[in-house]
Design a protein around this motif. Structure first.
Motif: not given
Length: 417
Positions: A160-161, A219-224, A140-142
Motif C-alpha cells: 500500500l505504501r 494506484n489510487l483506484i486500488l487504494l480507494g 498497514g502501509l507495508d
C-alpha cells in the motif's frame, strides 16, 4: 507537478494526469481588471516590506501589482479563459484575485466563489483516508495489495505504501488507447473502478515494485477500493464523514455522478475524440474516481492546504497521527528535478501539496511551512502550453515573486512518441 489527474494520453498515449496534446486554442481570453477580494495581514506587528526572513515576500501594493501582471502574462501566453489565484500568509498579507472568463459563451467573469473540478488533488483525500485506517490499526502501509484485492498483477509484492508513493510498477489505465476511445466517444458514460482496473491489468507490469517513481492513477483506484473494503463504507461517505466534515470543508464533495454544484466555471479541453476544443463541464468524472473526481472551491482549498500538510484539523484535532504524517511527508526524489513525492503528496522546492488536472480544469494547492503560507490556483482549462500544464506555469510565476528562493519550478515534459 505535471502529474495531476489528467492527461488521458501523451503523444500516442499518456495519463489522466500527464502528457499532452499540444493543440493551440483559437480565440482570445479576457485580461481586464481582476476581480479582487481585499484582504489584510492580521499580525499585531507585521514585518517591514523588506522582511523575508521566513523566505516569503511582503505583499505590498507593488508586489500585488507584480502578481496581477504575472497572472495576466501566463493567461495571454497559454490562452487560459479564466483563473482565480489566492495567496495567504499570517504575517506578510493576503491576495485573492480572479481574471478572465468563467464562461466564454456568455461572457460571465471568473470569480473566487466558483466550484471547480480539482482532479488529482483528490489523491490527497484518498490517501488521507487510507492513513486514518493505518492509525486505526485496520491496515498497514507495508501490507500487500493482494491481501485486500484479488487478481492485481504483482499483488503479492506491491505494498500500500508503494501504491500511495507512485512506485508500484503497475500500468496507468488512463494511458490505455481503448480507455481513451471509450471516454472520448461518450464522455458522460459512467466507469466502474473494476472497469478502470481492467484497462490497466491487461498490460504487463512496468518494473518491480519500489524500483522507481512512476505516476499512475491505477494506484489510487486500488487504494480507494481498500478504503471501501476495510471501512465498509462507500469512499464518498468515508471522506465526507471523516475528512470533509471535521475539516469544515463545506464546499468540497466527492461526486457519485456528473452533478456539478452551482455556481461553477465552464471547462474547456482538447482531450476530445477530434482533438478540437470542447466544453467538458458535464463530463462524468467517474473515470477518475479516487484518483481525481472531487470538486471544491478556492476557500476550501485554502483551508485544506495547511490541514493536509500538517495532519491537523483547523480546530486542533489530529487528522493523522504525527508518526504517520511524518511518513506521509517523507518525499523521496522523483524523475522530476527538484520534486519529491511522498504518500499522495509532493514537495517541490519546499512547497508541499498537490496539483490537479482533468479535461477542462486544473488546480494547484501548495503550502510553504516556513511562512505558513498557502497558494491556490484554480482555472478552467487543461490545455498545455509548450509542454507545460498552465497550473504549473501559474505556480512558477507566482512563487518567483513571493518565494524567489523557493520557486515552484517544474520543467516541461516532452510528449512521448
Amino acid at each position: 507537478m505535471r502529474h495531476s489527474c489528467r492527461r488521458l494520453r501523451r503523444g500516442a498515449v499518456t495519463a489522466v494526469v500527464v502528457g499532452a496534446f499540444l493543440v493551440p486554442v483559437a480565440g482570445g481570453s479576457a485580461f481586464g481588471a481582476p476581480v479582487s477580494v481585499p484582504t489584510t495581514a492580521t499580525a499585531t506587528e507585521p514585518p517591514s516590506p523588506s522582511d523575508t526572513s521566513n523566505g516569503f515576500t511582503q505583499l505590498t501594493p507593488d508586489v500585488r501589482q507584480q502578481l496581477d501582471d504575472a497572472v495576466r502574462r501566463v493567461m495571454r501566453e497559454a490562452d487560459v479563459p479564466g483563473v482565480t489565484v489566492g495567496v495567504w500568509t499570517p504575517h506578510q498579507g493576503n491576495y485573492v484575485s480572479s481574471f478572465g472568463l468563467a464562461d466564454k459563451s456568455s461572457g460571465r467573469p471568473m470569480s473566487p466563489d466558483l466550484y471547480m473540478r480539482i482532479g488529482s488533488e483528490t489523491k490527497t483525500f484518498t490517501v488521507t483516508a487510507l492513513l486514518q485506517l493505518v492509525d486505526d490499526g485496520k491496515v498497514g502501509l507495508d501490507d500487500t495489495i493482494g491481501q485486500y484485492i484479488d487478481d492485481v498483477p504483482n499483488g503479492d509484492k506491491i505494498t500500500l505504501r508503494e501504491l500511495a508513493g507512485m512506485r508500484s510498477g503497475l500500468f496507468n489505465y488512463s494511458e490505455d488507447p481503448d480507455f481513451f476511445k471509450a471516454l472520448t466517444s461518450d464522455p458522460r458514460r459512467p466507469f466502474s473502478p473494476q472497469k478502470l482496473l481492467g484497462y490497466s491489468f491487461k498490460h504487463p507490469v512496468l518494473f518491480p515494485p519500489g524500483e522507481k517513481f512512476d505516476y499512475c492513477n491505477t494506484n489510487l483506484i486500488l487504494l480507494g477500493l481498500v478504503v471501501e473494503k476495510v471501512s465498509g463504507t462507500p469512499i464518498s461517505e468515508y471522506i465526507q464523514d471523516n475528512i470533509l466534515d471535521p475539516a469544515g470543508l463545506n464546499h468540497t464533495n466527492f461526486p457519485v455522478d456528473a452533478a456539478f454544484p452551482s455556481p461553477h466555471a465552464q471547462g474547456y479541453t482538447n482531450q476530445t475524440a477530434s482533438g478540437d476544443v470542447e466544453e467538458s463541464t458535464d463530463w462524468n468524472p467517474s473515470w477518475a474516481w479516487t484518483a481525481g473526481a472531487m470538486i471544491s472551491d478556492l476557500q476550501d482549498l485554502h483551508a485544506w492546504a495547511r490541514t493536509v500538510a500538517t495532519g491537523v484539523f483547523p480546530d486542533g484535532e489530529t487528522m493523522i497521527s504525527p508518526a504517520t504524517q511524518k511518513q506521509r511527508l517523507t518525499t523521496p526524489p522523483t524523475t522530476i528535478p527538484g520534486a519529491g513525492y511522498g504518500l499522495g503528496i509532493f514537495d517541490v522546492q519546499g512547497w508541499i501539496g498537490h496539483n490537479g488536472s482533468l479535461p477542462g480544469y486544473e488546480s494547484l494547492t501548495i503550502y510553504f511551512p516556513p511562512a505558513r503560507a498557502t497558494v491556490v490556483v484554480v482555472l478552467n482549462t487543461d490545455i498545455d502550453y509548450k509542454g507545460s500544464e498552465p497550473s504549473t506555469l501559474f505556480g512558477d510565476a507566482i512563487t518567483k515573486i513571493v518565494t524567489p528562493q523557493h520557486v515552484f519550478d517544474l520543467p516541461a515534459q516532452p510528449a512521448a512518441h
